[in-house]
Design a protein around this motif. Sequence first.
Motif, short mmCIF file in Angstrom:
data_model
loop_
_atom_site.label_atom_id
_atom_site.label_comp_id
_atom_site.label_asym_id
_atom_site.label_seq_id
_atom_site.Cartn_x
_atom_site.Cartn_y
_atom_site.Cartn_z
N MET A 205 0.92 -1.30 0.15
CA MET A 205 0.13 -0.08 -0.01
C MET A 205 0.85 1.31 0.02
SD MET A 205 -3.01 -1.20 2.61
CE MET A 205 -4.15 0.19 2.08
N ALA A 206 2.11 1.17 -0.09
CA ALA A 206 3.07 2.29 -0.31
C ALA A 206 3.22 2.59 -1.53
CB ALA A 206 4.57 1.84 0.49
N PRO A 207 3.50 3.86 -2.23
CA PRO A 207 4.11 4.94 -1.29
C PRO A 207 2.98 5.85 -1.19
CG PRO A 207 4.60 5.26 -3.37
CD PRO A 207 3.99 3.98 -3.61
N THR A 208 1.67 5.57 -1.64
CA THR A 208 0.68 6.65 -1.30
C THR A 208 0.00 6.81 -0.15
OG1 THR A 208 -1.13 5.37 -2.63
CG2 THR A 208 0.68 6.71 -4.03
N LEU A 219 8.88 -4.12 6.31
CA LEU A 219 9.03 -5.21 5.51
C LEU A 219 10.10 -5.28 4.48
CD1 LEU A 219 4.90 -5.32 5.10
CD2 LEU A 219 6.56 -6.84 6.63
N ALA A 220 10.34 -3.90 3.88
CA ALA A 220 11.56 -4.03 2.97
C ALA A 220 13.06 -4.47 3.57
CB ALA A 220 11.57 -2.44 2.13
N ARG A 221 13.01 -3.82 4.85
CA ARG A 221 14.45 -4.35 5.44
C ARG A 221 14.22 -5.83 5.53
NH1 ARG A 221 13.06 0.43 7.93
NH2 ARG A 221 12.11 -0.57 9.86
N ALA A 222 13.11 -6.61 5.76
CA ALA A 222 13.23 -7.85 6.01
C ALA A 222 13.36 -8.54 4.64
CB ALA A 222 11.90 -8.21 6.55
N GLY A 223 13.38 -7.90 3.29
CA GLY A 223 13.46 -8.52 2.20
C GLY A 223 12.16 -8.70 1.25
N ALA A 224 11.26 -8.46 1.92
CA ALA A 224 10.09 -8.71 1.07
C ALA A 224 9.86 -7.47 0.25
CB ALA A 224 8.67 -8.09 1.89
N THR A 225 9.61 -7.94 -1.26
CA THR A 225 9.79 -7.09 -2.48
C THR A 225 8.33 -6.92 -3.03
OG1 THR A 225 11.73 -8.40 -3.05
CG2 THR A 225 10.85 -7.05 -4.79
N PRO A 226 7.93 -5.50 -3.15
CA PRO A 226 6.43 -5.14 -3.64
C PRO A 226 6.49 -5.73 -4.98
CG PRO A 226 7.84 -3.22 -2.78
CD PRO A 226 8.62 -4.68 -2.64
N SER A 227 5.46 -6.54 -5.14
CA SER A 227 5.04 -6.91 -6.44
C SER A 227 3.89 -6.24 -7.08
CB SER A 227 4.54 -8.44 -6.31
OG SER A 227 4.06 -9.07 -7.57
N VAL A 228 2.84 -5.99 -6.55
CA VAL A 228 1.78 -4.99 -6.74
C VAL A 228 1.58 -3.84 -5.49
CG1 VAL A 228 -0.82 -5.05 -7.10
CG2 VAL A 228 0.57 -7.16 -7.73
N ARG A 229 1.31 -2.71 -6.35
CA ARG A 229 1.16 -1.42 -5.43
C ARG A 229 -0.42 -1.23 -5.61
NH1 ARG A 229 6.09 0.80 -3.59
NH2 ARG A 229 7.74 0.02 -4.56
N VAL A 230 -0.93 -1.05 -4.55
CA VAL A 230 -2.27 -0.73 -4.21
C VAL A 230 -2.20 1.01 -4.21
CG1 VAL A 230 -4.36 -0.68 -3.28
CG2 VAL A 230 -2.97 -2.95 -3.80
N GLU A 231 -2.67 1.55 -5.00
CA GLU A 231 -2.76 3.19 -4.61
C GLU A 231 -3.96 3.87 -4.13
OE1 GLU A 231 -0.21 4.94 -5.89
OE2 GLU A 231 0.67 2.98 -6.73
N VAL A 242 -4.87 -10.77 -2.67
CA VAL A 242 -4.12 -11.78 -2.09
C VAL A 242 -4.94 -13.15 -2.24
CG1 VAL A 242 -3.58 -12.83 0.05
CG2 VAL A 242 -2.94 -10.51 -0.39
N SER A 243 -6.17 -12.90 -2.09
CA SER A 243 -7.16 -14.23 -1.98
C SER A 243 -7.00 -14.86 -3.66
CB SER A 243 -8.53 -14.00 -1.82
OG SER A 243 -9.36 -15.06 -1.81
N ALA A 244 -6.76 -14.01 -4.54
CA ALA A 244 -6.60 -14.58 -6.01
C ALA A 244 -5.31 -15.05 -6.24
CB ALA A 244 -7.04 -13.52 -6.84
N GLY A 245 -4.49 -15.09 -5.55
CA GLY A 245 -3.01 -15.49 -5.46
C GLY A 245 -2.11 -14.44 -6.26
N LEU A 246 -2.29 -13.15 -6.03
CA LEU A 246 -1.28 -12.39 -6.77
C LEU A 246 -0.26 -11.84 -5.81
CD1 LEU A 246 -4.06 -10.19 -8.41
CD2 LEU A 246 -2.25 -11.73 -9.67
N GLY A 247 0.03 -12.39 -4.68
CA GLY A 247 1.00 -12.10 -3.83
C GLY A 247 0.23 -12.00 -2.23
N VAL A 248 1.41 -11.66 -1.35
CA VAL A 248 0.94 -11.79 0.23
C VAL A 248 0.77 -10.58 0.58
CG1 VAL A 248 2.26 -14.00 0.35
CG2 VAL A 248 3.52 -11.90 0.79
#
Length: 306
Positions: A205-208, A219-231, A242-248
């Motif tokens: 949900m970043a950066p907006t 989360l980024a410091r833990a190594g999680a990589t944004p795949s989809v950004r929700v604006e 998430v339920s559709a399997g597009l990411g966590v």
Amino acid sequence: MYDPTRLAALVAVSEAGSITRAAQRLGYTVPALSQQLAKLERETGTALLVRHHRGARLTGAGEVLVETARRVLDEMARARHELARLAGLSGGRLRLGTFTTAGMHLLPPALTAFRRAHPDVELTVAGYEPPLGVAAVAAGTIDVALTHTYAPSDPVAVPSSVVQEPVLVEELVLVTAPGQALTAGTAGATRLPPAELAGQPLISMAPTHPPRQGVEAALARAGATPSVRVETPSYALVCALVSAGLGVAVVPEMVARMSATPLGVRLLDPGDLRRTVSVVHRADDTNPAVDSFRALLRGAFGRSSN
């Protein structure tokens, strides 16, 4: 008679599972809350809490006192509510502001109770994504607002004319598609270190969305990589993706529990990603409807944090 403030402190620790989280919920510093608890233990003449590396738990004596404390605090809330009714809540109005999650899941029961007690008070509800509700209260556009903050995050300045009272602290949890390995089977029964999210496609949900930026950075410091950004700050959309399997994703526990789409859910370790829901009102407000509504919220939200 034991001090109600100290009884409330003990109840908060029992529900939060730690002095640190209870202090955040009540708006205290940890040393200040610890001092209140120490005074209560001196008043009772017995140990009420056992501290451990994960937080704190009640002793047998503490469990007995907490049950009584809950009844006392509930009676006091009802008394405040009744006094507000006697103060003349036979008319007038209450203008509320809320963010989406609270408006859908937490506000309706409180408003139902308020309407039952005060059927002649005119109610209006408007949507304010945090921190806009705080500004609206300060400007006098609305009387009271529900808002939230996240941890970790940069502190948000609150105008001196406004009082912000924490009423609910909840952990952020991992959500995945049903059956995904991170949440399926016995894996979902234990806490997951955030480092295990490294390489996972993250719905972000970043950066907006400023309240989430500190969480996203952690989360980024833990190594999680944004795949989809929700604006837009829409957890319903995040959960659907998430339920559709597009990411966590990492969302408040209440959001995961009440999602309209099926999800796998897992607690994170050590549980220091949190959201605090607060009620905001003007410090000089003399509207009895505000006092009555705040009393209802404290009772309803305090029980929702279990």
